[in-house]
Design an enzyme around this catalytic site. Sequence first.
Site, PDB file in Angstrom:
ATOM      1  N   GLU A  41       0.547  -0.629  -0.226  1.00 42.78           N
ATOM      2  CA  GLU A  41      -0.030   0.423   0.263  1.00 42.78           C
ATOM      3  C   GLU A  41       0.213   1.018   0.154  1.00 42.78           C
ATOM      4  O   GLU A  41       2.173   1.529   0.951  1.00 42.78           O
ATOM      5  CB  GLU A  41      -0.489   0.109   1.361  1.00 42.78           C
ATOM      6  N   LYS A 110      -9.154   2.452  -2.200  1.00 43.97           N
ATOM      7  CA  LYS A 110      -9.726   1.800  -0.997  1.00 43.97           C
ATOM      8  C   LYS A 110     -11.252   2.460  -0.780  1.00 43.97           C
ATOM      9  O   LYS A 110     -11.822   3.526  -0.579  1.00 43.97           O
ATOM     10  CB  LYS A 110      -8.508   2.316   0.022  1.00 43.97           C
ATOM     11  N   CYS A 144      -5.912  -3.239   2.418  1.00 42.51           N
ATOM     12  CA  CYS A 144      -5.349  -3.331   3.609  1.00 42.51           C
ATOM     13  C   CYS A 144      -7.038  -3.428   4.354  1.00 42.51           C
ATOM     14  O   CYS A 144      -7.384  -4.032   3.953  1.00 42.51           O
ATOM     15  CB  CYS A 144      -4.867  -1.992   4.041  1.00 42.51           C
TER      16      CYS A 144
END
Length: 262
Positions: A41, A110, A144
């Site tokens: 990330e 995200k 994540c």
Amino acid sequence: MRTALLQSSGRPGSVAENLKVLDAAAARAAAAGAALLLAPEMFLTGYAIGDDIARLAEPADGDAADAIAELAMRHGLAVAYGYPERAGEAVFNSAQLISADGARLANHRKTHLFGGFEQHHFTPGGQPVVQAELNGLTVGLLICYDVEFPENVRGHALAGTDLLLVPTALMHPYQFVAESVVPVRAFENQMYVAYANRTGREGEFEFTGLSALASPDGVARARAGRDEELILADVDPAFLAASREANPYLTDRRPGLYGSLV
């Protein structure tokens, strides 16, 4: 498909240096027979860089994407990496997959931002399932914290994802996510999950490492330690098909019972 996971925090604040680190990792991965390299990330710029996130953010088709397309073609493998994406006034925490011929295959923003730091610096994405076809596999992207929501991964499973790529910045004390949650996600959704983490201390955060490629039997086929490392494992379509036959979670679902979940 041999898959390489780069566990590294690179050089926070320097896109040029991180491109060099990625280039070197791609060379090592290609020499080991990998067809895909996954970086963590926000690898392009660094994670804990404060307002430099907005300053260094680029569009999905920006200069850095061109540089990564060039190195992907030069080394003959696909590359997935995390970066801050600029889209007008918004900045997204994004991950992009570029093919071995330099084509931009998929870009994920995200959807679930972790903590005040991310909520301050990023706009949440709105598309939970982003996929592309790569070497005969359906490849999906999450980032994540996204993978910690079972709905996200189940959405990928229902959409046919075979290999889920998860660039991450998992920090202490949440190492159980890498150790336990990620292999369970692979098993309960019958897919491979590649989870590439940052490592070491960066600003206020201490990243845990422990990157892994988990297979649909819930086993980590490759597992990194706490330091910088490049790990490799194979994604086997035949094993995936056999595992899905033996573990029919998706066909045994009863969606009519789940309405209260949403």
